[in-house]
Motif scaffolding. Sequence first.
Motif, PDB file in Angstrom:
ATOM      1  N   ASN A 303      14.910 -28.704  41.486  1.00  0.00           N
ATOM      2  CA  ASN A 303      14.785 -27.864  40.286  1.00  0.00           C
ATOM      3  C   ASN A 303      15.952 -28.045  39.319  1.00  0.00           C
ATOM      4  O   ASN A 303      16.078 -27.329  38.337  1.00  0.00           O
ATOM      5  CB  ASN A 303      14.659 -26.387  40.680  1.00  0.00           C
ATOM      6  CG  ASN A 303      15.941 -25.857  41.331  1.00  0.00           C
ATOM      7  OD1 ASN A 303      16.842 -26.628  41.657  1.00  0.00           O
ATOM      8  ND2 ASN A 303      15.990 -24.546  41.530  1.00  0.00           N
ATOM      9  N   GLY A 304      16.790 -28.975  39.606  1.00  0.00           N
ATOM     10  CA  GLY A 304      17.907 -29.265  38.723  1.00  0.00           C
ATOM     11  C   GLY A 304      19.139 -28.448  38.992  1.00  0.00           C
ATOM     12  O   GLY A 304      20.180 -28.682  38.370  1.00  0.00           O
ATOM     13  N   GLU A 355      18.946 -36.899  36.333  1.00  0.00           N
ATOM     14  CA  GLU A 355      18.523 -35.565  36.773  1.00  0.00           C
ATOM     15  C   GLU A 355      19.000 -34.494  35.798  1.00  0.00           C
ATOM     16  O   GLU A 355      18.342 -33.462  35.605  1.00  0.00           O
ATOM     17  CB  GLU A 355      19.074 -35.277  38.174  1.00  0.00           C
ATOM     18  CG  GLU A 355      18.491 -36.196  39.245  1.00  0.00           C
ATOM     19  CD  GLU A 355      19.162 -35.969  40.587  1.00  0.00           C
ATOM     20  OE1 GLU A 355      20.110 -35.155  40.643  1.00  0.00           O
ATOM     21  OE2 GLU A 355      18.754 -36.613  41.565  1.00  0.00           O
ATOM     22  N   ASP A 358      16.538 -34.371  33.053  1.00  0.00           N
ATOM     23  CA  ASP A 358      15.313 -33.727  33.568  1.00  0.00           C
ATOM     24  C   ASP A 358      15.501 -32.218  33.670  1.00  0.00           C
ATOM     25  O   ASP A 358      14.587 -31.428  33.375  1.00  0.00           O
ATOM     26  CB  ASP A 358      14.971 -34.329  34.933  1.00  0.00           C
ATOM     27  CG  ASP A 358      13.697 -33.765  35.500  1.00  0.00           C
ATOM     28  OD1 ASP A 358      13.739 -33.200  36.607  1.00  0.00           O
ATOM     29  OD2 ASP A 358      12.638 -33.888  34.837  1.00  0.00           O
ATOM     30  N   PHE A 359      16.698 -31.798  34.076  1.00  0.00           N
ATOM     31  CA  PHE A 359      16.979 -30.365  34.165  1.00  0.00           C
ATOM     32  C   PHE A 359      16.848 -29.710  32.788  1.00  0.00           C
ATOM     33  O   PHE A 359      16.256 -28.630  32.636  1.00  0.00           O
ATOM     34  CB  PHE A 359      18.392 -30.155  34.725  1.00  0.00           C
ATOM     35  CG  PHE A 359      18.827 -28.717  34.758  1.00  0.00           C
ATOM     36  CD1 PHE A 359      19.540 -28.159  33.705  1.00  0.00           C
ATOM     37  CD2 PHE A 359      18.504 -27.908  35.843  1.00  0.00           C
ATOM     38  CE1 PHE A 359      19.933 -26.831  33.733  1.00  0.00           C
ATOM     39  CE2 PHE A 359      18.890 -26.581  35.867  1.00  0.00           C
ATOM     40  CZ  PHE A 359      19.612 -26.048  34.815  1.00  0.00           C
ATOM     41  N   ASN A 362      13.192 -29.272  31.707  1.00  0.00           N
ATOM     42  CA  ASN A 362      12.579 -28.087  32.325  1.00  0.00           C
ATOM     43  C   ASN A 362      13.104 -26.802  31.693  1.00  0.00           C
ATOM     44  O   ASN A 362      12.354 -25.841  31.482  1.00  0.00           O
ATOM     45  CB  ASN A 362      12.864 -28.077  33.827  1.00  0.00           C
ATOM     46  CG  ASN A 362      12.129 -29.196  34.551  1.00  0.00           C
ATOM     47  OD1 ASN A 362      11.027 -29.577  34.135  1.00  0.00           O
ATOM     48  ND2 ASN A 362      12.717 -29.719  35.614  1.00  0.00           N
ATOM     49  N   ARG A 365      11.487 -26.295  28.278  1.00  0.00           N
ATOM     50  CA  ARG A 365      10.074 -25.917  28.411  1.00  0.00           C
ATOM     51  C   ARG A 365       9.935 -24.452  28.837  1.00  0.00           C
ATOM     52  O   ARG A 365       9.004 -23.760  28.427  1.00  0.00           O
ATOM     53  CB  ARG A 365       9.401 -26.825  29.434  1.00  0.00           C
ATOM     54  CG  ARG A 365       9.102 -28.226  28.903  1.00  0.00           C
ATOM     55  CD  ARG A 365       8.548 -29.115  29.981  1.00  0.00           C
ATOM     56  NE  ARG A 365       8.151 -30.428  29.460  1.00  0.00           N
ATOM     57  CZ  ARG A 365       7.776 -31.458  30.232  1.00  0.00           C
ATOM     58  NH1 ARG A 365       7.743 -31.318  31.546  1.00  0.00           N
ATOM     59  NH2 ARG A 365       7.436 -32.589  29.667  1.00  0.00           N
ATOM     60  N   ASN A 366      10.874 -23.986  29.663  1.00  0.00           N
ATOM     61  CA  ASN A 366      10.828 -22.602  30.137  1.00  0.00           C
ATOM     62  C   ASN A 366      11.430 -21.627  29.130  1.00  0.00           C
ATOM     63  O   ASN A 366      11.297 -20.413  29.311  1.00  0.00           O
ATOM     64  CB  ASN A 366      11.565 -22.484  31.473  1.00  0.00           C
ATOM     65  CG  ASN A 366      10.856 -23.221  32.585  1.00  0.00           C
ATOM     66  OD1 ASN A 366       9.612 -23.324  32.579  1.00  0.00           O
ATOM     67  ND2 ASN A 366      11.611 -23.752  33.534  1.00  0.00           N
TER      68      ASN A 366
END
Length: 444
Positions: A303-304, A355, A358-359, A362, A365-366
Amino acid sequence: MKKITLLSLLLISAISTNAQDKKEEDKNSSEYNKWTVEATVGQGKGVKPYMTGYFSSDSRTFFGKPQANSLSLAGRYMFGPKFGIKLAFHYEDLKNIKNNESLPFEMQMMGISFQGVVNLNRLFGIEDNLKKFGLLGHAGIKVDRMTSKTENPTVTYNVPYSNHNYGRTEYNGGLVLGVSPQYRFSKKMAVLLDVTIQNNFRQHFNWDGSYSVESNNLNGQMVTTSLGLTYSLGKAEMHGDWAVIKDENLKKIEALDKKIGDIETQMNDTDKDGVPDYLDQENNSVAGVAVDTRGRMVDMNRNGVPDELERYVEKSTKETVEKSKEDAVLRLVNEGYVCAYYKSGKTEATDSSTEGIDFMLNFLRNHPGTIIDIIGHADELGKTETNNALALKRAENVKNILVKAGIDPSRLNTVSQGEDTSVAPDSEGARRLVRKVTFRVVNN
């Protein structure tokens, strides 16, 4: 006579039988000057044979009235610190001493010698004790062109008439053996005193020019005492006969020390996570956070957020877990724990540090309303202008990735932080820590 011959042969043999030592010495050949030139002037005195009534010294004086009748010029090459060879050119003009009891005579000689040379200081290991003094030994062969300049005597000298071969030339040769004490008075120059004994096995002439009796034929002896200078040729500052030759074993020890030092440097652990820097792919892991064998903070659920940090968040926020997570995530982002690393001069993140990007994908987006700064950094190697541009390109490259992943570009600001001068510029491990892109939340 036999002793002189035996000593000469032994010295020449010593040079050849020490070939193995010479090979070891050649390893150090670049550390000292191998070429030396020598020039001497002195007295050459024929010892025997002479015809009755002829001799070279004045028995009425203690030193026999020395004459300066000998010149030589030589070039010497040392194969190693101990052994070498010498080629020399000689000129002698042997005469009777004026006002002595010998009948007048003159023998002119021009010759060439080829000799082996040994540095006795180094052979016996006494160079440290002698300091500026030195001692050379030499032996070899010599060939002379002998020309009689002696006029035929008359009864005026109360001796029978004899033929002294005026103007006649013959070639004679034999062995030479000598020793040369030296004193170095500058870095490359030294004064020497040379004493050489010559034993001719082929000599028809007496030293006065007449022919020797049968019992002395093909045999003659001469002693030469000379004073001269030597000059060492080469790039090294010190005269080759006195140069300090570093022991080969000491060189190996120094090389080994350097290798050990390099290994110790590789074993440094900048972020204190237990993984050496040369294996660490995440050189800024948070203290106390578990890492894998490559130094990456463990994130089993991908989840990062490192697992250790997740447990810390869950433990420290009992009442509002979600809010605490958000606060922790914001702290990780704004304090630079979430980032991407780069190789020197590159604008694409390393595979092991994507990563962080990528974290942030996410995270954005959240949090649809959140705007972030993407901040590029560079190390200080190279020109400042180039590094500033490189840092901005890194940030823009990350922005392009996030835009292509569906994030609105208006939510992404790119910033160049430029050079980071907070680390030692000569440490690759430290510079690796500042070649990165970090993020900062502008609003939440």
